[in-house]
Design a protein around this motif. Structure first.
Motif, PDB file in Angstrom:
ATOM      1  N   GLY A   1       0.779  -1.238   0.000  1.00 46.83           N
ATOM      2  CA  GLY A   1       0.000   0.000   0.000  1.00 46.83           C
ATOM      3  C   GLY A   1       0.803   1.275   0.000  1.00 46.83           C
ATOM      4  N   SER A   2       2.135   1.206  -0.058  1.00 44.08           N
ATOM      5  CA  SER A   2       2.949   2.420   0.014  1.00 44.08           C
ATOM      6  C   SER A   2       3.243   3.029  -1.348  1.00 44.08           C
ATOM      7  CB  SER A   2       4.267   2.136   0.731  1.00 44.08           C
ATOM      8  OG  SER A   2       5.066   1.269  -0.050  1.00 44.08           O
ATOM      9  N   SER A   3       3.176   2.226  -2.383  1.00 47.26           N
ATOM     10  CA  SER A   3       3.529   2.687  -3.728  1.00 47.26           C
ATOM     11  C   SER A   3       2.385   2.464  -4.690  1.00 47.26           C
ATOM     12  CB  SER A   3       4.751   1.925  -4.248  1.00 47.26           C
ATOM     13  OG  SER A   3       5.840   2.092  -3.391  1.00 47.26           O
TER      14      SER A   3
ATOM     15  N   LEU B   1       6.569   4.203 -11.226  1.00 44.55           N
ATOM     16  CA  LEU B   1       6.383   3.815  -9.834  1.00 44.55           C
ATOM     17  C   LEU B   1       6.439   5.076  -8.983  1.00 44.55           C
ATOM     18  CD1 LEU B   1       6.135   1.474  -7.800  1.00 44.55           C
ATOM     19  CD2 LEU B   1       8.625   1.466  -7.687  1.00 44.55           C
ATOM     20  N   TRP B   2       5.395   5.285  -8.172  1.00 43.47           N
ATOM     21  CA  TRP B   2       5.278   6.485  -7.341  1.00 43.47           C
ATOM     22  C   TRP B   2       5.210   6.058  -5.882  1.00 43.47           C
ATOM     23  CZ3 TRP B   2       4.792  11.028 -10.274  1.00 43.47           C
ATOM     24  CH2 TRP B   2       4.417  10.860 -11.610  1.00 43.47           C
ATOM     25  N   ARG B   3       5.966   6.710  -5.019  1.00 40.69           N
ATOM     26  CA  ARG B   3       5.894   6.484  -3.576  1.00 40.69           C
ATOM     27  C   ARG B   3       4.921   7.538  -3.050  1.00 40.69           C
ATOM     28  NH1 ARG B   3       7.595   2.510  -0.117  1.00 40.69           N
ATOM     29  NH2 ARG B   3       9.523   2.362  -1.285  1.00 40.69           N
ATOM     30  N   CYS B   4       3.644   7.192  -3.038  1.00 39.15           N
ATOM     31  CA  CYS B   4       2.594   8.163  -2.710  1.00 39.15           C
ATOM     32  C   CYS B   4       2.158   8.125  -1.259  1.00 39.15           C
ATOM     33  CB  CYS B   4       1.367   7.915  -3.577  1.00 39.15           C
ATOM     34  SG  CYS B   4       1.654   8.139  -5.312  1.00 39.15           S
ATOM     35  N   PHE B   5       2.014   6.932  -0.713  1.00 37.08           N
ATOM     36  CA  PHE B   5       1.440   6.777   0.616  1.00 37.08           C
ATOM     37  C   PHE B   5       2.522   6.303   1.579  1.00 37.08           C
ATOM     38  CE2 PHE B   5      -2.198   5.459  -2.225  1.00 37.08           C
ATOM     39  CZ  PHE B   5      -2.862   6.668  -2.151  1.00 37.08           C
ATOM     40  N   GLN B   6       2.939   7.177   2.475  1.00 34.89           N
ATOM     41  CA  GLN B   6       3.928   6.804   3.483  1.00 34.89           C
ATOM     42  C   GLN B   6       3.194   6.199   4.667  1.00 34.89           C
ATOM     43  OE1 GLN B   6       7.313   7.037   3.023  1.00 34.89           O
ATOM     44  NE2 GLN B   6       6.642   7.528   0.960  1.00 34.89           N
ATOM     45  N   GLY B   7       3.565   4.999   5.026  1.00 35.77           N
ATOM     46  CA  GLY B   7       2.863   4.289   6.082  1.00 35.77           C
ATOM     47  C   GLY B   7       3.555   4.371   7.417  1.00 35.77           C
TER      48      GLY B   7
ATOM     49  N   LYS C   1       6.103   3.681   9.863  1.00 38.59           N
ATOM     50  CA  LYS C   1       7.499   3.292   9.659  1.00 38.59           C
ATOM     51  C   LYS C   1       7.911   2.099  10.516  1.00 38.59           C
ATOM     52  CE  LYS C   1       8.811   7.706   7.958  1.00 38.59           C
ATOM     53  NZ  LYS C   1       9.593   8.786   7.817  1.00 38.59           N
ATOM     54  N   SER C   2       7.425   2.013  11.748  1.00 39.96           N
ATOM     55  CA  SER C   2       7.808   0.890  12.598  1.00 39.96           C
ATOM     56  C   SER C   2       7.223  -0.413  12.056  1.00 39.96           C
ATOM     57  CB  SER C   2       7.370   1.113  14.046  1.00 39.96           C
ATOM     58  OG  SER C   2       5.964   1.191  14.131  1.00 39.96           O
ATOM     59  N   ARG C   3       5.995  -0.362  11.568  1.00 41.42           N
ATOM     60  CA  ARG C   3       5.370  -1.552  10.994  1.00 41.42           C
ATOM     61  C   ARG C   3       6.093  -1.974   9.711  1.00 41.42           C
ATOM     62  NH1 ARG C   3      -0.345  -1.988   8.066  1.00 41.42           N
ATOM     63  NH2 ARG C   3       0.988  -1.190   6.461  1.00 41.42           N
ATOM     64  N   LYS C   4       6.451  -0.999   8.883  1.00 42.51           N
ATOM     65  CA  LYS C   4       7.160  -1.310   7.646  1.00 42.51           C
ATOM     66  C   LYS C   4       8.544  -1.872   7.922  1.00 42.51           C
ATOM     67  CE  LYS C   4       4.584   1.361   4.577  1.00 42.51           C
ATOM     68  NZ  LYS C   4       4.302   1.508   3.285  1.00 42.51           N
ATOM     69  N   LYS C   5       9.208  -1.340   8.944  1.00 43.80           N
ATOM     70  CA  LYS C   5      10.549  -1.834   9.275  1.00 43.80           C
ATOM     71  C   LYS C   5      10.467  -3.303   9.694  1.00 43.80           C
ATOM     72  CE  LYS C   5      14.652  -0.774  11.947  1.00 43.80           C
ATOM     73  NZ  LYS C   5      15.278   0.124  12.895  1.00 43.80           N
ATOM     74  N   LYS C   6       9.473  -3.636  10.510  1.00 43.98           N
ATOM     75  CA  LYS C   6       9.292  -5.028  10.924  1.00 43.98           C
ATOM     76  C   LYS C   6       8.986  -5.911   9.720  1.00 43.98           C
ATOM     77  CE  LYS C   6       7.647  -3.972  15.557  1.00 43.98           C
ATOM     78  NZ  LYS C   6       6.496  -3.944  16.450  1.00 43.98           N
ATOM     79  N   GLN C   7       8.137  -5.422   8.823  1.00 46.95           N
ATOM     80  CA  GLN C   7       7.783  -6.182   7.624  1.00 46.95           C
ATOM     81  C   GLN C   7       9.017  -6.406   6.746  1.00 46.95           C
ATOM     82  OE1 GLN C   7       4.766  -4.365   5.229  1.00 46.95           O
ATOM     83  NE2 GLN C   7       4.777  -5.987   3.719  1.00 46.95           N
ATOM     84  N   GLN C   8       9.855  -5.380   6.583  1.00 50.92           N
ATOM     85  CA  GLN C   8      11.059  -5.505   5.775  1.00 50.92           C
ATOM     86  C   GLN C   8      12.029  -6.501   6.396  1.00 50.92           C
ATOM     87  OE1 GLN C   8      12.472  -1.511   5.405  1.00 50.92           O
ATOM     88  NE2 GLN C   8      11.048  -0.997   3.757  1.00 50.92           N
ATOM     89  N   GLN C   9      12.146  -6.493   7.712  1.00 52.71           N
ATOM     90  CA  GLN C   9      13.028  -7.434   8.381  1.00 52.71           C
ATOM     91  C   GLN C   9      12.542  -8.864   8.183  1.00 52.71           C
ATOM     92  OE1 GLN C   9      12.984  -5.872  12.352  1.00 52.71           O
ATOM     93  NE2 GLN C   9      14.718  -4.508  11.999  1.00 52.71           N
ATOM     94  N   LEU C  10      11.229  -9.057   8.262  1.00 52.96           N
ATOM     95  CA  LEU C  10      10.671 -10.390   8.059  1.00 52.96           C
ATOM     96  C   LEU C  10      10.887 -10.875   6.625  1.00 52.96           C
ATOM     97  CD1 LEU C  10       7.305 -10.110  10.014  1.00 52.96           C
ATOM     98  CD2 LEU C  10       9.313 -11.457  10.646  1.00 52.96           C
ATOM     99  N   GLU C  11      10.755  -9.968   5.670  1.00 50.36           N
ATOM    100  CA  GLU C  11      10.901 -10.332   4.270  1.00 50.36           C
ATOM    101  C   GLU C  11      12.350 -10.299   3.805  1.00 50.36           C
ATOM    102  OE1 GLU C  11       8.455  -7.605   2.158  1.00 50.36           O
ATOM    103  OE2 GLU C  11       6.587  -8.451   2.918  1.00 50.36           O
ATOM    104  N   GLY C  12      13.225  -9.716   4.614  1.00 43.70           N
ATOM    105  CA  GLY C  12      14.615  -9.581   4.211  1.00 43.70           C
ATOM    106  C   GLY C  12      14.793  -8.540   3.118  1.00 43.70           C
ATOM    107  N   ALA C  13      13.852  -7.635   3.017  1.00 42.91           N
ATOM    108  CA  ALA C  13      13.881  -6.628   1.952  1.00 42.91           C
ATOM    109  C   ALA C  13      14.708  -5.431   2.381  1.00 42.91           C
ATOM    110  CB  ALA C  13      12.456  -6.178   1.629  1.00 42.91           C
ATOM    111  N   ASN C  14      15.285  -4.786   1.406  1.00 38.43           N
ATOM    112  CA  ASN C  14      16.030  -3.554   1.645  1.00 38.43           C
ATOM    113  C   ASN C  14      15.568  -2.554   0.595  1.00 38.43           C
ATOM    114  OD1 ASN C  14      17.760  -1.600   2.415  1.00 38.43           O
ATOM    115  ND2 ASN C  14      19.593  -2.561   1.593  1.00 38.43           N
ATOM    116  N   THR C  15      14.498  -1.835   0.906  1.00 42.38           N
ATOM    117  CA  THR C  15      13.941  -0.893  -0.063  1.00 42.38           C
ATOM    118  C   THR C  15      14.386   0.505   0.262  1.00 42.38           C
ATOM    119  OG1 THR C  15      11.939  -0.632   1.237  1.00 42.38           O
ATOM    120  CG2 THR C  15      11.893  -2.320  -0.464  1.00 42.38           C
ATOM    121  N   GLY C  16      14.663   1.272  -0.758  1.00 42.16           N
ATOM    122  CA  GLY C  16      15.041   2.672  -0.592  1.00 42.16           C
ATOM    123  C   GLY C  16      13.851   3.568  -0.834  1.00 42.16           C
ATOM    124  N   ARG C  17      14.004   4.815  -0.463  1.00 38.64           N
ATOM    125  CA  ARG C  17      12.935   5.788  -0.674  1.00 38.64           C
ATOM    126  C   ARG C  17      12.944   6.210  -2.133  1.00 38.64           C
ATOM    127  NH1 ARG C  17       9.708   9.084   2.443  1.00 38.64           N
ATOM    128  NH2 ARG C  17       9.248  11.051   1.444  1.00 38.64           N
TER     129      ARG C  17
END
Length: 152
Positions: free
Chosen positions: A107-109, A121-127, A129-145
């Motif tokens: 839901g962020s892009s 690709l547009w980064r329109c909806f900033q969610g 941050k703590s929830r996204k950080k946990k989600q990225q850690q679980l997925e092993g993702a490293n996304t930039g702004r």
């Protein structure tokens, strides 16, 4: 359904989106001769808000986390517009010839499709941050702004 906010004789709707956080709320977008974004209470069938977007509305999309609506516009504006709900005042306008949009799974892009077959690709909806950080850690993702990235 009937629109009390702005009545137009047989306006052509080009876009529809259910609100993910309010089940009775539906947004519609008018075509080249109408230019209005309308907000509907589907329980009563009444349009309680209509705003002139000054351009045909090709697509609408609600944020899953914020009280915001994104609209994609064709001629003559060729832009994306982010609206604050319930006031329906524009928060941001992003230039780009856009016909349709689709939200990313988190839901962020938003991915847009243009008349020239370009994808952006547009980064329109900033969610949250703590929830996204946990989600990225679980997925092993490293996304930039990212503000805008054009894919061809």
């Amino acid at each position: 359904m009937h629109c009390k906010a702005h009545c137009a004789p047989n306006p052509a709707s080009r876009a529809l989106a259910w609100c993910p956080w309010q089940a009775s709320l539906l947004a519609s977008g008018g075509g080249a001769n109408d230019h209005h974004i309308r907000l509907w209470n589907v329980n009563t069938g009444i349009c309680f808000k209509a705003v002139d977007a000054v351009s045909q509305v090709c697509s609408v999309l609600w944020s899953s986390e914020h009280k915001e609506l994104l609209s994609a516009h064709g001629y003559p504006r060729n832009q994306l517009a982010l609206w604050a709900y319930p006031e329906m005042v524009p928060i941001a306008k992003l230039l780009g010839r856009v016909l349709q949009v689709a939200a990313s799974p988190d839901g962020s892009s938003v991915m847009s499709l243009g008349a020239d077959e370009s994808l952006r690709l547009w980064r329109c909806f900033q969610g949250d941050k703590s929830r996204k950080k946990k989600q990225q850690q679980l997925e092993g993702a490293n996304t930039g702004r990212l503000s805008q990235n054009c894919l061809r």
